[in-house]
Enzyme design. Structure first.
Site, mmCIF file in Angstrom:
data_model
loop_
_atom_site.group_PDB
_atom_site.id
_atom_site.type_symbol
_atom_site.label_atom_id
_atom_site.label_comp_id
_atom_site.label_asym_id
_atom_site.label_seq_id
_atom_site.Cartn_x
_atom_site.Cartn_y
_atom_site.Cartn_z
ATOM 1 N N ARG A 90 0.832 -1.199 0.000
ATOM 2 C CA ARG A 90 0.000 0.000 0.000
ATOM 3 C C ARG A 90 0.868 1.251 0.000
ATOM 4 O O ARG A 90 0.561 2.229 -0.700
ATOM 5 C CB ARG A 90 -0.911 -0.003 1.229
ATOM 6 C CG ARG A 90 -1.763 1.252 1.333
ATOM 7 C CD ARG A 90 -2.645 1.244 2.566
ATOM 8 N NE ARG A 90 -3.451 2.452 2.632
ATOM 9 C CZ ARG A 90 -4.364 2.692 3.567
ATOM 10 N NH1 ARG A 90 -4.593 1.799 4.517
ATOM 11 N NH2 ARG A 90 -5.064 3.812 3.564
ATOM 12 N N ASN A 144 -10.660 -4.007 -1.385
ATOM 13 C CA ASN A 144 -10.517 -2.993 -2.435
ATOM 14 C C ASN A 144 -9.583 -3.450 -3.547
ATOM 15 O O ASN A 144 -8.665 -4.240 -3.302
ATOM 16 C CB ASN A 144 -9.974 -1.698 -1.820
ATOM 17 C CG ASN A 144 -11.051 -0.929 -1.089
ATOM 18 O OD1 ASN A 144 -12.170 -0.817 -1.567
ATOM 19 N ND2 ASN A 144 -10.713 -0.399 0.078
ATOM 20 N N CYS A 164 -19.099 -1.642 0.822
ATOM 21 C CA CYS A 164 -18.233 -0.516 1.174
ATOM 22 C C CYS A 164 -18.899 0.224 2.328
ATOM 23 O O CYS A 164 -20.121 0.186 2.472
ATOM 24 C CB CYS A 164 -18.053 0.404 -0.036
ATOM 25 S SG CYS A 164 -17.001 1.854 0.259
ATOM 26 N N HIS A 194 -16.391 3.901 -4.671
ATOM 27 C CA HIS A 194 -15.482 5.036 -4.477
ATOM 28 C C HIS A 194 -15.629 6.102 -5.564
ATOM 29 O O HIS A 194 -14.737 6.910 -5.776
ATOM 30 C CB HIS A 194 -14.018 4.579 -4.357
ATOM 31 C CG HIS A 194 -13.742 3.882 -3.069
ATOM 32 N ND1 HIS A 194 -12.472 3.495 -2.676
ATOM 33 C CD2 HIS A 194 -14.563 3.482 -2.070
ATOM 34 C CE1 HIS A 194 -12.531 2.895 -1.501
ATOM 35 N NE2 HIS A 194 -13.795 2.867 -1.113
ATOM 36 N N TYR A 244 -14.023 10.350 -1.973
ATOM 37 C CA TYR A 244 -13.084 9.943 -3.019
ATOM 38 C C TYR A 244 -13.188 10.809 -4.270
ATOM 39 O O TYR A 244 -12.280 10.801 -5.101
ATOM 40 C CB TYR A 244 -13.288 8.473 -3.375
ATOM 41 C CG TYR A 244 -12.855 7.548 -2.267
ATOM 42 C CD1 TYR A 244 -11.544 7.078 -2.189
ATOM 43 C CD2 TYR A 244 -13.744 7.173 -1.268
ATOM 44 C CE1 TYR A 244 -11.148 6.255 -1.154
ATOM 45 C CE2 TYR A 244 -13.351 6.355 -0.224
ATOM 46 C CZ TYR A 244 -12.046 5.896 -0.174
ATOM 47 O OH TYR A 244 -11.636 5.095 0.855
#
Length: 421
Positions: A90, A144, A164, A194, A244
């Site tokens: 990440r 995700n 989500c 998102h 987002y």
């Protein structure tokens, strides 16, 4: 009822456990299996999970294992919450795109593509194991990028629904601002995972009065502050975009910010160290306050609600989920995966009708859907050319020089996770 959680060693898991314990009348679990290859983390999380159940009087059995096949056998539902490559991967997703002036984020843009490429093959392997051991089990995907992963699962014929926590977060916020119970707030939630907008906030159900204009008029400043967008943007849109959308509406501003501070992954990695130390304390029998800063607010409530409805229990009749389009948004292919309100029952979700969306966001939805098509193709079949095409198609990239450079960086940082590289 047996539930299995793949990625059960996550520091998120006590949030889920707390929800299972509190909402046991809605989702009566007799056995919960936490599955994770990281045995050290799994035992810490599993120990805390058992203490939480005991404190709250839940008599369900909690089992920990690294064996996916054994863990998912006979499960009624399997929740996926895994992170291939961990926080180190990440951190890469959030940093190397910045070198090209593009946003660094793990669920959208170049970083989101990298996560999809790492994740889809692993999730599909797990899903096949679920199908072999129990073909009737529902798969609930919280991993995700949820839209791409859910589409991969559905395309392969699995009984899957994507989940989500953005929508339930809005529901809780709007309920607080309106002074009503969360269950009374029905969202007209439309878009992709998102990439969503709240186009209506209705009281009591799909046919209730729309209170979104009232919310924007009376609480617009607070809502805008939460989203880190100017109040006038919300007023001019007349809708509430998800957080987002800031990556799209304020891309260059976000890039400047990200270049001046540690990545979110670095912050979370430090937080996880502290959380795991806490989880190892045999006196701890509730989720610690620090966990709220980890993210995933209300994940447990959303997961319980969805699982209960899918398994024939007492879940809410309408929930925001990621599911196949089937004409709901007529400007998208039928097999696209969208995130909308749906009626959820034992046969799965059925999207509710959506008023004709504004061109202000239909164009972006269609654009990102096309990118997701190419991203899934790259995840399934591999190859530099497919990765480049997905990069080039993304609205946050869109220039061939950036796409070329970002493709090379993605492959360099993820080679160990890409079988074809």
């Amino acid at each position: 009822m047996k539930l299995a959680v793949v990625g059960g060693g996550s520091t998120y898991t006590p949030e889920l456990i707390d929800g299972f314990a509190r909402l046991r009348d809605t989702l009566p679990i007799s056995e919960l299996v936490l599955i994770d290859p990281a045995a050290d983390r799994l035992e810490l999380v599993g120990g805390l999970a058992r203490r939480i159940f005991a404190k709250q009087g839940h008599d369900g059995k909690i089992v920990t294992t690294s064996d996916v096949d054994a863990g998912v056998a006979d499960a009624d539902a399997v929740l996926l919450q895994l992170r291939v490559g961990g926080q180190a991967a990440r951190n890469n997703d959030e940093t190397w795109p910045l070198e090209c002036g593009c946003v660094g984020q793990e669920t959208t843009g170049a970083g989101g593509l990298a996560k999809a490429l790492r994740t889809v093959p692993v999730v599909l392997d797990i899903a096949e194991r679920v199908r072999r051991t129990n073909p009737n089990a529902w798969i609930i995907d919280f991993t995700n990028p949820v839209g791409i992963v859910t589409r991969a699962l559905l395309q392969a014929g699995h009984k899957a629904v994507g989940l989500c926590n953005v929508a339930i977060g809005f529901q809780r916020t709007f309920a607080r601002l309106l002074g009503v119970a969360p269950a009374d707030v029905h969202l007209n939630h439309v878009g992709l995972n998102h990439l969503t907008w709240e186009t209506g906030v209705r009281l009591g159900g799909p046919e209730g009065a729309d209170l979104l204009p009232k919310l924007l008029a009376e609480h617009g400043d607070a809502i805008a502050d939460d989203l880190r967008l100017p109040r006038q943007v919300l007023d001019r849109l007349g809708v509430v975009p998800s957080y987002y959308l800031r990556y799209f509406y304020a891309h260059d501003e976000v890039v400047r910010e990200l270049r001046t501070k540690p990545s979110r992954a670095a912050e979370v990695a430090e937080m996880e160290k502290q959380l795991l130390e806490m989880y190892g304390d045999p006196a701890l029998d509730e989720k610690p306050e620090l966990l709220a800063k980890r993210g995933g607010a209300f994940y447990s409530e959303a997961a319980v609600d969805l699982a209960a409805s899918l398994l024939g229990g007492g879940g809410s009749p309408y929930q925001v989920v990621n599911t196949v389009n089937r004409g709901t948004l007529p400007f998208l292919p039928d097999d696209a995966v969208i995130e909308v309100q749906a009626a959820v029952g034992g046969q799965g979700p059925t999207p509710l009708p959506v008023p004709e969306p504004d061109p202000l966001y239909t164009g972006l939805i269609a654009h990102v859907t096309a990118y997701e098509d190419l991203a899934l193709e790259a995840a399934l079949r591999g190859g530099r050319d497919r990765v480049f095409k997905a990069m080039l198609s993304h609205p946050l990239i869109g220039q061939y020089e950036y796409a070329e450079a970002l493709t090379d960086k993605l492959i360099a940082h993820n080679r160990e996770h890409l079988a074809w590289a």
